[in-house]
Design an enzyme around this catalytic site. Structure first.
Site, short mmCIF file in Angstrom:
data_model
loop_
_atom_site.label_atom_id
_atom_site.label_comp_id
_atom_site.label_asym_id
_atom_site.label_seq_id
_atom_site.Cartn_x
_atom_site.Cartn_y
_atom_site.Cartn_z
N CYS A 87 30.57 -60.49 31.52
CA CYS A 87 30.62 -60.99 30.15
C CYS A 87 30.21 -59.84 29.23
O CYS A 87 29.95 -58.74 29.69
CB CYS A 87 29.78 -62.25 29.95
SG CYS A 87 28.01 -62.05 30.13
N CYS A 123 34.81 -61.34 27.99
CA CYS A 123 34.63 -59.91 27.71
C CYS A 123 35.88 -59.30 27.11
O CYS A 123 35.91 -58.11 26.81
CB CYS A 123 34.16 -59.14 28.93
SG CYS A 123 35.32 -59.11 30.30
N CYS A 147 37.45 -55.78 29.87
CA CYS A 147 37.49 -56.01 31.32
C CYS A 147 38.68 -55.29 31.93
O CYS A 147 39.82 -55.53 31.53
CB CYS A 147 37.58 -57.50 31.62
SG CYS A 147 36.11 -58.40 31.16
#
Length: 138
Positions: free
Chosen positions: A11, A85, A89
């Site tokens: 996250c 995120c 990511c």
């Protein structure tokens, strides 16, 4: 899936959702799964409300610290679970990805964090069942 799969929870701040998910997986899976967590912009410390919510269910995450998401960590993980995120990511072909849409506990009190904690537990239990089935099918 390898004998001991690795799961990476990601996250933004690596201070709430991903830390609770990692805590649940360590608690429920023991040594059968390698548990990792990281954030695209890690906070200075784990969210105190997340720590308290996990303490209420007997899981201590006080020894965890938010970590920066590193390319190699993602690349060598078998399962990557993202939790808001966004574009930070990394995506690797052939990896198993899950995107868990969960409320962000940042700035929330314990009453708001408990249902997030409980939803994470449900999702971690499902993931653990799927990992076990994948290993059995092996």
């Amino acid at each position: 899936m390898p004998e001991k799969p690795s799961v990476l929870f990601v996250c933004v701040h690596n201070a709430g959702r991903s830390q609770m998910a990692a805590g649940w997986l360590r608690h429920l899976a023991g040594d059968s799964v390698e548990v990792r967590s990281a954030g695209s912009a890690p906070a200075d410390q784990v969210n105190p409300a997340a720590v308290e919510a996990m303490r209420e269910v007997g899981i201590d995450i006080t020894d965890q610290t938010p970590k920066l998401l590193e390319w190699e960590t993602a690349e060598t993980s078998d399962v990557i679970v993202t939790m808001g995120c966004g574009d930070a990511c990394p995506v690797f072909p052939g990896k198993r990805y899950e995107d868990w849409q969960l409320d962000d506990p940042a700035g929330q009190g314990i009453d708001a964090v408990r249902p997030i904690r409980d939803e994470i537990r449900t999702r971690v239990e499902k993931l653990l069942t799927e990992l076990a089935a994948g290993q059995a099918a092996g």
